[in-house]
Write an enzyme that holds these catalytic residues in place. Structure first.
Site, PDB file in Angstrom:
ATOM      1  N   HIS A   1       0.805  -1.228   0.000  1.00  0.00           N
ATOM      2  CA  HIS A   1       0.000   0.000   0.000  1.00  0.00           C
ATOM      3  C   HIS A   1       0.833   1.271   0.000  1.00  0.00           C
ATOM      4  O   HIS A   1       0.286   2.362  -0.122  1.00  0.00           O
ATOM      5  CB  HIS A   1      -0.967   0.018   1.179  1.00  0.00           C
ATOM      6  CG  HIS A   1      -0.295   0.328   2.477  1.00  0.00           C
ATOM      7  ND1 HIS A   1       0.460  -0.585   3.152  1.00  0.00           N
ATOM      8  CD2 HIS A   1      -0.236   1.471   3.215  1.00  0.00           C
ATOM      9  CE1 HIS A   1       0.943  -0.037   4.252  1.00  0.00           C
ATOM     10  NE2 HIS A   1       0.541   1.211   4.315  1.00  0.00           N
TER      11      HIS A   1
HETATM   12  C1  UD1 Z   1      -2.249   5.533   5.945  1.00  0.00           C
HETATM   13  C2  UD1 Z   1      -0.971   5.925   6.677  1.00  0.00           C
HETATM   14  C3  UD1 Z   1       0.055   4.809   6.576  1.00  0.00           C
HETATM   15  C4  UD1 Z   1      -0.540   3.486   7.026  1.00  0.00           C
HETATM   16  C5  UD1 Z   1      -1.805   3.221   6.238  1.00  0.00           C
HETATM   17  C6  UD1 Z   1      -2.467   1.929   6.655  1.00  0.00           C
HETATM   18  C7  UD1 Z   1      -0.398   8.311   6.653  1.00  0.00           C
HETATM   19  C8  UD1 Z   1       0.536   9.323   6.079  1.00  0.00           C
HETATM   20  N1  UD1 Z   1      -0.352   7.109   6.090  1.00  0.00           N
HETATM   21  O1  UD1 Z   1      -1.930   5.411   4.582  1.00  0.00           O
HETATM   22  O2  UD1 Z   1       1.149   5.119   7.404  1.00  0.00           O
HETATM   23  O3  UD1 Z   1       0.413   2.476   6.810  1.00  0.00           O
HETATM   24  O4  UD1 Z   1      -2.718   4.297   6.462  1.00  0.00           O
HETATM   25  O5  UD1 Z   1      -3.542   1.613   5.815  1.00  0.00           O
HETATM   26  O6  UD1 Z   1      -1.115   8.619   7.579  1.00  0.00           O
HETATM   27  N2  UD1 Z   1      -9.177   5.220   1.359  1.00  0.00           N
HETATM   28  C9  UD1 Z   1     -10.391   4.620   1.233  1.00  0.00           C
HETATM   29  N3  UD1 Z   1     -11.057   4.269   2.377  1.00  0.00           N
HETATM   30  C10 UD1 Z   1     -10.567   4.490   3.614  1.00  0.00           C
HETATM   31  C11 UD1 Z   1      -9.324   5.121   3.736  1.00  0.00           C
HETATM   32  C12 UD1 Z   1      -8.639   5.467   2.611  1.00  0.00           C
HETATM   33  O7  UD1 Z   1     -10.874   4.370   0.136  1.00  0.00           O
HETATM   34  O8  UD1 Z   1     -11.243   4.136   4.604  1.00  0.00           O
HETATM   35  C13 UD1 Z   1      -8.423   5.568   0.132  1.00  0.00           C
HETATM   36  C14 UD1 Z   1      -8.628   6.998  -0.317  1.00  0.00           C
HETATM   37  O9  UD1 Z   1      -8.622   7.021  -1.703  1.00  0.00           O
HETATM   38  C15 UD1 Z   1      -7.392   7.705   0.204  1.00  0.00           C
HETATM   39  C16 UD1 Z   1      -6.341   6.620   0.103  1.00  0.00           C
HETATM   40  O10 UD1 Z   1      -7.027   5.406   0.375  1.00  0.00           O
HETATM   41  O11 UD1 Z   1      -7.085   8.846  -0.507  1.00  0.00           O
HETATM   42  C17 UD1 Z   1      -5.198   6.793   1.050  1.00  0.00           C
HETATM   43  O12 UD1 Z   1      -5.673   6.903   2.409  1.00  0.00           O
HETATM   44  P1  UD1 Z   1      -4.800   7.710   3.501  1.00  0.00           P
HETATM   45  O13 UD1 Z   1      -5.409   7.601   4.835  1.00  0.00           O
HETATM   46  O14 UD1 Z   1      -4.508   9.083   2.979  1.00  0.00           O
HETATM   47  O15 UD1 Z   1      -3.421   6.972   3.476  1.00  0.00           O
HETATM   48  P2  UD1 Z   1      -3.074   5.410   3.488  1.00  0.00           P
HETATM   49  O16 UD1 Z   1      -2.408   5.107   2.187  1.00  0.00           O
HETATM   50  O17 UD1 Z   1      -4.229   4.574   3.913  1.00  0.00           O
END
Ligand code: UD1
Length: 361
Positions: free
Chosen positions: A202
């Site tokens: 991820h």
């Molecule tokens: C975040 C953390 C990372 C952790 C990871 C675990 C930061 C900088 N990163 O990364 O350290 O390892 O979580 O999963 O805080 N999205 C969904 N549904 C959700 C959440 C996210 O669809 O419930 C999608 C969205 O398109 C979003 C993308 O995932 O833009 C990224 O989510 P985000 O929370 O920004 O970062 P992660 O890559 O999940």
């Protein structure tokens, strides 16, 4: 005494659950804040159910966004909560954007800040989590560390001894509490114990770059020629697989939705090998004695390589393929468990918090 505990993203929930329980058992008033950084049922709600974590008292509902947007939204939404609750302590865990955002707000609002999983360093400032770790530690009164490297890193940065507390790993507390239940769960898709591999990817550095992702999947195809490969795909990863036309399905590939805590723990516990770019899974596989190949150039959790089953293989496809096949052809090996990874970290944290005064307030 009153404490606000903050959780925002999937890897936070299992770290916060035992601390909340211990504080409550000691009569501390607690306020559980969910920032809403993760919001899908599979990324959030399922964990509350599996962990028996009570519903958050406050949900900031910040959702997704750029780093600046997300961090800023958490800060703006958390400030009035801090002002209203007037807790002596704000406890943050891990290294996600919500961790840093709430630590900064709490510091400036005059609460004591305690960071659970402090001191970890990848020394890779291109990782957003590394920035979050360094900045969160800088503003925290109490730094609860999970491994010796964390203590060494903090001392090397000139942190006063009175702030550093080596307590162990609250994620391990949670794992030990739930692992038997997880092992008893029926494996999905007709998988057989030790007869399949698990993949998770991820990190933006691995999944946002088409050539990088293509190379990694190509190497993983070699594993899928030998045994089923189960790939619970993070929403970001799933979107990129589709965008780049790299979706794997059929044959021995099983690309599935993100899994809840117990199902995933059971899946990993019975697997032959895990290939991942996650931080926490390096620790979970160490506890479960499952070989883990980490698809990164560095790790902030070196004890998992020194003692545990983790091998840092980087992201070059040839190396990944050869290391993976070597693990499959090799025997099982017993590894020693890191110090204090034995299920009492939250107890130590609650004890210390109960007796400490904020240092910076
Ligand atoms: C975040 C953390 C990372 C952790 C990871 C675990 C930061 C900088 N990163 O990364 O350290 O390892 O979580 O999963 O805080 N999205 C969904 N549904 C959700 C959440 C996210 O669809 O419930 C999608 C969205 O398109 C979003 C993308 O995932 O833009 C990224 O989510 P985000 O929370 O920004 O970062 P992660 O890559 O999940």
């Amino acid at each position: 005494m009153k404490a606000i505990l903050v959780a925002g993203a999937r890897p936070n929930f299992m770290k916060v659950a035992p601390v909340l329980k211990e504080l409550e058992a000691r009569g501390v008033k607690t306020v559980l804040v969910h920032t809403g950084q993760h919001y899908d049922a599979a990324m959030s709600g399922a964990f509350f159910e599996d962990l028996g974590l009570r519903r958050p008292d406050v949900n900031l509902n910040v959702g997704s966004g750029s780093h600046a947007e997300q961090t800023a939204r958490v800060m703006v939404a958390f400030e009035p909560v801090c002002a209203r609750e007037r807790a002596e302590w704000v406890v943050v865990v891990g290294d996600v954007n919500s961790t840093l955002a709430c630590a900064l707000v709490a510091r400036k609002m005059g609460a004591g800040v305690a960071h659970v999983e402090a001191g970890l360093r990848s020394r890779d400032m291109r990782m957003p989590e590394e920035v979050n770790r360094i900045c969160t530690d800088a503003v925290s009164d109490l730094l609860f560390t999970t491994e010796e490297a964390g203590n060494r890193n903090l001392r090397a940065e000139g942190v006063a001894e009175e702030r550093i507390h080596f307590v162990g790993n609250t994620m391990v507390d949670t794992l030990l509490e739930h692992v038997e239940e997880a092992r008893r769960k029926k494996l999905p898709m007709g998988l057989r114990e030790k007869g399949y591999a698990v993949v998770t990817l991820h990190r933006p550095s691995n999944v946002d770059d088409e050539e990088r992702l293509k190379g990694l999947l190509g190497a993983l195809d070699a594993v899928a020629e030998r045994m089923p490969v189960v790939f619970p795909a993070h929403p970001r990863t799933r979107a990129k697989l589709e965008e780049f036309g790299l979706a794997r399905n059929g044959g021995k590939w099983f690309v599935v939705e993100p899994m809840g805590y117990l199902s995933f723990l059971g899946l990993v516990a019975h697997s032959r090998m895990v290939l991942t770019d996650s931080g926490g899974i390096q620790e979970e596989t160490t506890m479960l004695q499952v070989p883990c190949l980490t698809l990164r150039e560095n790790t902030e959790r070196p004890v998992t390589c020194e003692l545990g089953t983790n091998i840092l293989v980087g992201t070059r496809p040839e190396r990944l393929k050869s290391e993976a096949l070597q693990v499959l052809d090799g025997g099982e090996r017993e590894s020693e468990l890191p110090r204090y990874w034995a299920g009492r970290a939250a107890e130590r944290i609650a004890e210390i918090l109960g007796n400490a005064n904020p240092i910076f307030c």
